[in-house]
Design a protein around this motif. Structure first.
Motif, PDB file in Angstrom:
ATOM      1  N   MET A 358       0.839  -1.188   0.000  1.00  0.00           N
ATOM      2  CA  MET A 358       0.000   0.000   0.000  1.00  0.00           C
ATOM      3  C   MET A 358       0.878   1.242   0.000  1.00  0.00           C
ATOM      4  N   PRO A 359       0.591   2.207  -0.809  1.00  0.00           N
ATOM      5  CA  PRO A 359       1.402   3.426  -0.879  1.00  0.00           C
ATOM      6  C   PRO A 359       1.298   4.217   0.414  1.00  0.00           C
ATOM      7  N   PRO A 360       2.297   5.041   0.727  1.00  0.00           N
ATOM      8  CA  PRO A 360       2.252   5.847   1.964  1.00  0.00           C
ATOM      9  C   PRO A 360       1.078   6.814   1.934  1.00  0.00           C
ATOM     10  N   TYR A 361       0.677   7.240   3.129  1.00  0.00           N
ATOM     11  CA  TYR A 361      -0.442   8.185   3.233  1.00  0.00           C
ATOM     12  C   TYR A 361      -0.041   9.524   2.638  1.00  0.00           C
ATOM     13  N   ASP A 362      -1.020  10.202   2.110  1.00  0.00           N
ATOM     14  CA  ASP A 362      -0.755  11.544   1.605  1.00  0.00           C
ATOM     15  C   ASP A 362      -0.529  12.477   2.794  1.00  0.00           C
ATOM     16  N   GLN A 363      -0.038  13.658   2.525  1.00  0.00           N
ATOM     17  CA  GLN A 363       0.349  14.588   3.594  1.00  0.00           C
ATOM     18  C   GLN A 363      -0.823  14.949   4.501  1.00  0.00           C
TER      19      GLN A 363
END
Length: 530
Positions: A358-363
């Motif tokens: 899963m990609p990292p969370y957005d800012q």
């Protein structure tokens, strides 16, 4: 006990040197019953006899009171004056038996025994011993007064501390509830943001799986279309026996036609519906080693002979059995996480690996997570502080209300431990907590009892401690320890013993048990009998 000894010391020191005349063997306390020249009445009142029959070596009275100075009566007693030492009584049978029983030798007045008067020497040694005890008691009692003063101050300080802690608890409770509200407020947008992120990731994975599935479908269609006519026929489908719908080992053309939707051939567009029915079983010809998820029907399985374990030598067990065991282990682990058949779970795991992580969370989401975590940390810290305050309050209330003696003189023993080392063990006494025993040269510690109660007599209940429910003895009761307290200037364990199986006795000196010594002037009222 010490008061009685001290009284005896004072009596001996303040003794009179005046000798009171009375028949041999009569104590001064009974002088009035023996008046020379008057008839004598037996002390039990049984009869009266002339006075000249007292000490005439013939027993007239049943209680033996007419023969206090002879051995005539078997139940009589002789009074040893023992001037300079302690007076005492001996059985009349010991009078003139050749053995010196009285230190002043008065019991051997007619035996010819060479007795020495040792009373003054014995009195001197006893007075020295009693004097030392008196000094110890005096110093111990002074220390006790200091302990009482310190205990009183300590209790006052604890009461003040308790009030402060209880006040701070109210503030902490308010703070915890406020931080709980902040935490819950911050966690809601965090949860929603995480759910959005996860949903987007699931949608992305679904799209990736869809594209991979479509590409595999095209690959399978091309592989099945042996004559490259752009159609998959019944005959071409039957070349893959693993697609047999009922897994009975016979893949008929009727079954193949059923998979194709009841027609003889399908093109690429129509193959999509066929693909959904066969994709879980289909094995690519380019990867023939892929295990086929087929199960042999029970009726076609070969029976397992009873002596199956004898078919192979010890080191020749077929690899298939090992594979089955590995599959079973995989099944167990998959059941806990996915609750789906093993082949499906394995395929999904493979798909997840292909799809990446899963990609990292957005800012924006990460900011919400950080804020919520900060709120959680602050709440946890405040809640921990509140628990510590509760523990502190509980401990303070326990110490304030605990029975540390009439004037809290034993309070200084709380949270302290004292040891006694013997040839084999190290004994450890932690007053109001527990008693233990540990081998001197290695080994585990044995619990000899935890604090139970004060167990002294009614008039001195704080003179004995009882520790109960220790480690159980082999085929016996739980260990227990009785601690006897004696007056002393120091606080120390002086001895241990085991008078009964699993029941221990410990001697413990402490100034807290010392009594106030008697006032000398008020005790100088006795006279030594001569």
């Amino acid at each position: 006990m010490f008061g009685q000894c001290f009284l005896l010391l004072l009596v001996v020191v303040g003794a009179s040197s005046v000798e009171v005349q009375r028949p041999r063997g009569v104590p001064l306390s009974k002088r009035q019953f023996y008046e020379e020249g008057k008839p004598f009445t037996c002390l039990d009142g049984s009869r009266t006899i002339p006075f000249d029959r007292v000490n005439d070596d013939y027993c007239d009275c049943q209680d033996g009171s007419d023969e206090p100075g002879t051995a005539a009566c078997p139940n009589g007693s002789f009074h040893c004056t023992n001037a300079g030492f302690r007076p005492g009584f001996i059985p009349s049978s010991r009078i003139n038996d050749g053995i010196c029983d009285c230190c002043d030798a008065t019991d051997e007045y007619n035996s010819g025994a060479a007795c020495q008067n040792t009373c003054r020497e014995l009195g001197r040694k006893e007075r020295e011993s009693l004097q030392k005890m008196a000094e110890i008691a005096k110093e111990g009692f002074l220390l006790k007064q200091q302990l009482i003063h310190e205990a009183k101050t300590g209790i006052e300080e604890k009461q003040t501390k308790l009030a402060e802690v209880q006040s701070s608890k109210k503030d902490l409770e308010t703070k915890v509830e406020a931080l709980r509200t902040v935490k819950e407020t911050m966690e809601q947008p965090e949860k929603e943001a995480k759910e959005r992120h996860l949903k987007a990731w699931e949608e992305q994975k679904a799209e990736i799986r869809k594209e991979k599935d479509k590409a595999r479908m095209v690959e399978v269609f091309i592989e099945l279309d042996d004559d490259a006519d752009g159609l998959v026929s019944v005959a071409e489908l039957m070349s893959h026996s693993e697609l047999d719908p009922d897994s009975d080992g016979t893949f008929s053309d009727v079954e193949a036609q059923g998979l194709l939707g009841g027609v003889d051939k399908v093109d690429t567009a129509a193959f999509e519906s066929v693909w959904n029915n066969i994709k879980d079983k289909y094995v690519l010809e380019s990867n023939p080693d892929t295990p086929v998820p087929l199960e042999t029907p029970p009726e076609e399985r070969e029976p397992v002979p009873d002596n199956d374990s004898d078919q192979y030598a010890e080191d020749e067990v077929p690899e298939e059995d090992e594979e089955d065991e590995e599959e079973d282990e995989d099944d167990d682990s998959d059941d806990g996480d996915y609750k789906v058949p093993p082949t499906t779970g394995t395929q999904e795991k493979k798909d997840d690996d292909d799809e990446g992580t899963m990609p990292p969370y957005d800012q924006e989401t990460q900011t919400l997570i950080d804020a919520a975590q900060k709120a959680r940390d602050e709440f946890d810290e405040a809640e921990k502080a509140l628990r510590e305050v509760d523990d502190q309050i509980k401990n303070l209330e326990k110490e304030i209300s605990f029975d540390f003696g009439p004037s809290a003189e034993f309070a200084y023993l709380y949270s302290q431990c004292y040891e006694l080392s013997t040839s084999e063990y190290i004994y450890r006494l932690c007053p109001f907590n527990r008693v233990s025993q540990k081998p001197k040269y290695g080994g585990s510690e044995t619990n000899l009892g935890t604090w139970g109660k004060w167990a002294g007599p009614e008039d001195d209940v704080h003179s004995v401690m009882k520790y109960e429910h220790g480690t159980g003895c082999w085929q016996g009761p739980n260990r227990s320890t009785t601690v006897k307290l004696t007056c002393g200037k120091e606080t120390v364990v002086t001895s241990t013993s085991e008078p009964s199986r699993c029941e221990y006795l410990m001697e413990f000196t402490t100034p807290a048990i010392c009594k106030e010594p008697p006032v000398v002037d008020s005790m100088l009222h006795g006279h030594e009998e001569l």
